[in-house]
Enzyme design. Structure first.
Site, short mmCIF file in Angstrom:
data_model
loop_
_atom_site.label_atom_id
_atom_site.label_comp_id
_atom_site.label_asym_id
_atom_site.label_seq_id
_atom_site.Cartn_x
_atom_site.Cartn_y
_atom_site.Cartn_z
CG ASP A 150 74.54 29.14 13.39
OD1 ASP A 150 74.61 27.86 12.63
OD2 ASP A 150 74.71 29.78 12.46
CE1 TYR A 262 80.52 28.56 10.63
CE2 TYR A 262 80.79 30.82 10.57
CZ TYR A 262 79.58 30.27 10.56
OH TYR A 262 78.64 29.64 11.71
CG HIS A 317 69.61 26.77 11.42
ND1 HIS A 317 70.72 25.81 11.79
CD2 HIS A 317 70.50 28.05 11.61
CE1 HIS A 317 71.77 26.30 12.25
NE2 HIS A 317 71.39 27.81 11.60
#
Length: 344
Positions: A150, A262, A317
């Site tokens: 990720d 982020y 995921h």
């Protein structure tokens, strides 16, 4: 003639709604433009005053927490987790690969017991890349097998691009080459929607608040819900596993560092350099709720060496926790295959 106070006819109402939306987005983009201009001016001022320091990477001085398995002196395998995770997401791999490697699972900057700088500027990608370089040297190594999942996969790709001499083999789980990601998301609205949290995380404090509601329901749901959690045939997280995650992220301020990763992303992408020159393995859970599988195959064009892609149809995921036995076997096969190829 319409009476005062009477409802507007549908066409007029649509025009009003469209005008309001246009005004809203005009204000948003104007604000973004002003911020971009200010940032650009600050950069130019810094270059003009201290050109040697503007682009210099320095030791961060942060304390990093990691968990290690395997004897010192064995080849290093460095593991980088994603969001919202910490070193614990690699527990299956720590046990598996310690027989032949010094396996180190890191808490990234801002996560878990690693130091968390307070300002979002401290989480730019160049800082995160420099962290891995510094950690490698602090551990007494000059190269490693680098594995990332990720967001940790994003960092792993960038380390491999910027410091190819430090990465003997690259293994990435459920994250495409960064250039593939930025190009694909602009052309595919479906991926743009799936990556909507990138935009949500740009807001101050509110994302952290949302995670804490209802005893961290969002956090638990990410790993356990039918939409985003581990698949039906995967290794479900135990109550103890969930409690470990809740303990880490329920600490005061524990979510701000991870989300700050982020908050600087749009100032760092797209990349100027793209190619990866070491042998690369990309593992992908096809039931990933956040990343479309089509990006996995496109990644091939950026790897100028042996590239192996394996897509697991029933996996989610959270692949290294979802299907740990299969993932470990695939990694072993790749590592042994590359060792054999070198000898030949």
């Amino acid at each position: 003639m319409a009476r005062p106070g009477a409802a507007c006819p549908p066409p007029a109402r649509r025009v009003m709604v469209a005008a309001r939306a246009l005004l809203f987005w005009a204000l948003v983009y104007s604000y973004c433009g002003v911020c971009a201009c200010i940032a650009g001016l600050r950069l130019l001022w810094s270059i003009g005053r201290r050109p040697g320091e503007t682009f210099r990477w320095v030791d961060s001085g942060l304390r990093f927490h990691y968990v290690a398995a395997g004897e010192r002196g064995k080849p290093l395998m460095l593991l980088l987790h994603g969001f919202p995770e910490f070193w614990y997401s690699w527990r299956h791999q720590l046990r598996e690969f310690k027989s032949e490697y010094r396996v180190v699972a890191l808490d990234l900057r801002g996560y878990g017991e690693t130091d968390a700088p307070p300002h979002k500027e401290n989480y730019k990608l160049d800082c995160l890349i420099a962290d891995i370089k510094d950690i490698l040297e602090s551990l007494g190594y000059n190269k490693c097998v680098l594995i990332g999942h990720d967001w940790g996969g994003m960092i792993a790709w960038l380390v491999a691009i910027c410091y190819p001499e430090m990465v003997t083999k690259l293994i990435v789980v459920n994250f495409p080459h960064p250039s593939v990601f930025t190009e694909y998301i602009l052309r595919h609205p479906s991926q743009l929607i799936k990556s909507g949290y990138y935009f949500f995380f740009q807001m101050p404090w509110f994302p952290e608040f949302m995670f804490t509601l209802n005893d961290f329901k969002v956090l638990k749901s990410l790993f356990t819900s039918q939409a985003t959690g581990i698949g039906r045939k995967g290794c479900r997280l135990t109550a103890e596993d969930i409690e470990a995650y809740l303990y880490v992220f329920s600490q005061p301020g524990a979510l701000t560092g991870p989300i700050n990763h982020y908050r600087t992303i749009f100032s760092c992408l797209p990349l100027q350099h793209h190619e990866v020159i070491m042998p690369t393995l990309l593992l992908w859970g096809e039931r990933d709720a956040f990343m479309e599988v089509e990006m996995a195959e496109i990644t091939r064009i950026y790897v100028k060496n042996h590239f192996r892609l394996t897509i697991l149809s029933e996996a989610s995921h959270w692949l290294q926790q979802d299907q740990p036995d299969i993932v470990n076997k695939l990694i072993w096969t790749f590592l042994k295959e590359e060792t054999k190829r070198k000898r030949e």
